[in-house]
Design an enzyme around this catalytic site. Structure first.
Site, PDB file in Angstrom:
ATOM      1  N   SER A 137      52.543  15.681  34.229  1.00 43.06           N
ATOM      2  CA  SER A 137      51.088  15.562  34.332  1.00 43.06           C
ATOM      3  C   SER A 137      50.567  15.498  35.760  1.00 43.06           C
ATOM      4  O   SER A 137      49.443  15.905  36.015  1.00 43.06           O
ATOM      5  CB  SER A 137      50.598  14.356  33.539  1.00 43.06           C
ATOM      6  OG  SER A 137      51.279  13.184  33.956  1.00 43.06           O
ATOM      7  N   HIS A 169      50.155  18.503  28.338  1.00 41.07           N
ATOM      8  CA  HIS A 169      49.554  19.460  29.285  1.00 41.07           C
ATOM      9  C   HIS A 169      50.018  20.897  29.083  1.00 41.07           C
ATOM     10  O   HIS A 169      49.599  21.792  29.807  1.00 41.07           O
ATOM     11  CB  HIS A 169      49.831  19.020  30.719  1.00 41.07           C
ATOM     12  CG  HIS A 169      49.236  17.693  31.032  1.00 41.07           C
ATOM     13  ND1 HIS A 169      47.927  17.544  31.454  1.00 41.07           N
ATOM     14  CD2 HIS A 169      49.740  16.441  30.921  1.00 41.07           C
ATOM     15  CE1 HIS A 169      47.672  16.252  31.613  1.00 41.07           C
ATOM     16  NE2 HIS A 169      48.744  15.568  31.300  1.00 41.07           N
ATOM     17  N   LYS A 213      42.912  17.137  25.714  1.00 42.02           N
ATOM     18  CA  LYS A 213      43.090  17.888  26.956  1.00 42.02           C
ATOM     19  C   LYS A 213      42.694  19.348  26.714  1.00 42.02           C
ATOM     20  O   LYS A 213      41.517  19.621  26.605  1.00 42.02           O
ATOM     21  CB  LYS A 213      44.502  17.667  27.471  1.00 42.02           C
ATOM     22  CG  LYS A 213      44.580  16.236  28.020  1.00 42.02           C
ATOM     23  CD  LYS A 213      45.910  15.713  28.368  1.00 42.02           C
ATOM     24  CE  LYS A 213      45.713  14.281  28.883  1.00 42.02           C
ATOM     25  NZ  LYS A 213      46.904  13.452  28.797  1.00 42.02           N
TER      26      LYS A 213
HETATM   27  C1  PLP Z   1      47.177  12.102  28.638  1.00 37.29           C
HETATM   28  C2  PLP Z   1      48.600  11.918  28.272  1.00 37.29           C
HETATM   29  C3  PLP Z   1      48.972  11.053  27.236  1.00 37.29           C
HETATM   30  C4  PLP Z   1      47.985  10.156  26.551  1.00 37.29           C
HETATM   31  O1  PLP Z   1      47.146  10.859  25.712  1.00 37.29           O
HETATM   32  P1  PLP Z   1      45.730  10.232  25.323  1.00 37.29           P
HETATM   33  O2  PLP Z   1      45.324  10.953  24.110  1.00 37.29           O
HETATM   34  O3  PLP Z   1      44.843  10.456  26.507  1.00 37.29           O
HETATM   35  O4  PLP Z   1      45.987   8.761  25.080  1.00 37.29           O
HETATM   36  C5  PLP Z   1      50.294  11.011  26.877  1.00 37.29           C
HETATM   37  N1  PLP Z   1      51.229  11.748  27.520  1.00 37.29           N
HETATM   38  C6  PLP Z   1      50.908  12.563  28.546  1.00 37.29           C
HETATM   39  C7  PLP Z   1      51.987  13.349  29.226  1.00 37.29           C
HETATM   40  C8  PLP Z   1      49.586  12.663  28.962  1.00 37.29           C
HETATM   41  O5  PLP Z   1      49.267  13.434  29.996  1.00 37.29           O
END
Ligand code: PLP
Length: 384
Positions: free
Chosen positions: A179, A207, A239
């Site tokens: 990330s 991602h 995302k």
């Molecule tokens: C954003 C993210 C999460 C958490 O997801 P949310 O729905 O925002 O709680 C988990 N793992 C990774 C790799 C992330 O980038």
């Protein structure tokens, strides 16, 4: 208590680690422009990679979902919170990922906690990349399994740790796309190692999904890996899909186990059904509007060519960090860009390791080339 808190906050401030929240007055649909204190800023910070967060069809699905069901789900899934909207979304996510079943969680953080604590206990071991997302570290700690961490993408070290482990069950967990770095996990090699030491594998593709692979099925599609190789796939819906929530996809047996035992699934209110309806629309749009992915990948290429003089990282994803070292430098560069009405967040420890504070630039299908030019010009000036 207050004296203690005061000293904690002061330490953070002195180390240039204090966080401030910016208030965004408006969101301009169909552009990456944000308004702060009445001023417009060109933003390169969001994870809305396909630009779906403001899509009219998805907005309208949310509104209709609220009319058809309710605003709140009213209860947890195992009581009366599990609506047809959730159920249809699960079926569609299973189809989307090519797996038997999927289970929707309220957030990715909760999905990770639920999966790992369901699968492991104190006689087991969990193997994590040093750069794995914080939610995976917390999940591992909560599971009470022995936590083994290997240097970023260091498959030889992973092999050694697995070889030495006496644990009953071994689970390797990795981000598909890291990330804060934007690079990929070497999944084919990892699958080989897992086979050798009879370890299980879970990929958090927060991602990669929606973005990578010819049809946007993520890091696994990019590597041509399926359920046989990677039995546990976790994805987020806030995302690239632009909405909110998360899911796990896998076999019937995996999903049934999670429904019975994942505490962050059982002991929490179900996601609002209208959100599930919005995600359903988003899956369709992400699939149909292929130009979004194409344009995004063109922009990534364009950015890397135009910014070739800058210290780029080996990333072919929308995450294009520029490592600056100290938190002070990262903050100073981010503020200088802000003065030029460009928004790029400085990412500092503990989000990233000490000495690797950075600008985390992210590109979206809603950016155009002239905006990328604007960013690069400003970066070159500021970094001089
Ligand atoms: C954003 C993210 C999460 C958490 O997801 P949310 O729905 O925002 O709680 C988990 N793992 C990774 C790799 C992330 O980038």
């Amino acid at each position: 208590m207050y004296a203690h808190l005061q000293s904690l906050l002061k330490q953070r401030q002195q180390a240039a680690l204090y966080r401030y929240r910016q208030i965004h007055d408006t969101f301009y649909p169909q552009t990456p422009i944000l308004q702060i204190d009445g001023q417009n800023y060109l933003a390169f910070c969001s994870n809305d990679y396909l630009g779906l967060a403001s899509h009219p069809r998805i907005k309208s699905a949310l509104q209709q979902g609220a009319e058809k069901y309710a605003v709140g789900s009213g209860a947890s899934h195992l009581v009366t919170g599990h609506s047809l909207a959730h159920h249809q979304l699960e079926t569609e996510l299973a189809t989307y990922t090519g797996r038997e079943r999927a289970l929707v969680f309220s957030t990715g953080y909760m999905a990770n906690l639920g999966i790992v604590t369901s699968l492991l206990g104190r006689h087991d071991a969990v193997f994590l990349d040093k750069l794995n997302h914080a939610s995976l570290v917390d999940a591992a700690l909560l599971s009470r399994a022995k936590l083994e961490r290997y240097p970023h993408n260091h498959m030889q070290k992973l092999g050694q740790l697995l070889k030495q482990s006496q644990a009953q069950h071994k689970l390797i967990i990795t981000d598909g796309v890291f990330s804060m770095d934007g690079d990929l996990a070497p999944l084919p090699k990892m699958v080989e190692i897992a086979k050798t030491y009879q370890a299980w594998i879970m990929v958090d593709d927060a991602h990669g999904l929606g973005v990578l692979g010819d049809t946007g099925r993520g890091t696994l599609e990019k590597y041509e890996l399926g359920e046989n190789e990677i039995p546990i796939l976790m994805g987020t819906l806030g995302k690239a899909f632009g909405v909110f929530g998360a899911f796990v996809a896998g076999s019937e047996l995996l999903i049934e186990t999670l429904i019975q035992t994942a505490r962050s699934y059982i002991y929490t209110t179900a996601l609002p059904p209208a959100i599930a309806e919005a995600v359903r629309a988003s899956l369709i749009v992400a699939e149909e509007e292929t130009w979004r992915r194409q344009h995004l990948h063109e922009l990534i290429k364009y950015f890397r060519q135009s910014a070739a003089d800058l210290p780029l990282m080996p990333s072919m994803t929308p995450i294009q960090p520029i490592i600056l070292g100290s938190s002070e430098t990262a903050l100073a560069v981010s503020s200088a860009l802000y003065e030029r009405q460009i928004l790029v967040t400085a990412i500092r420890p503990p989000t990233v390791p000490q000495g690797t504070a950075r600008l985390r630039i992210t590109l979206s299908a809603l950016h155009d080339k002239s905006q990328v030019d604007e960013l690069i010009e400003a970066l070159k000036e500021v970094l001089k």
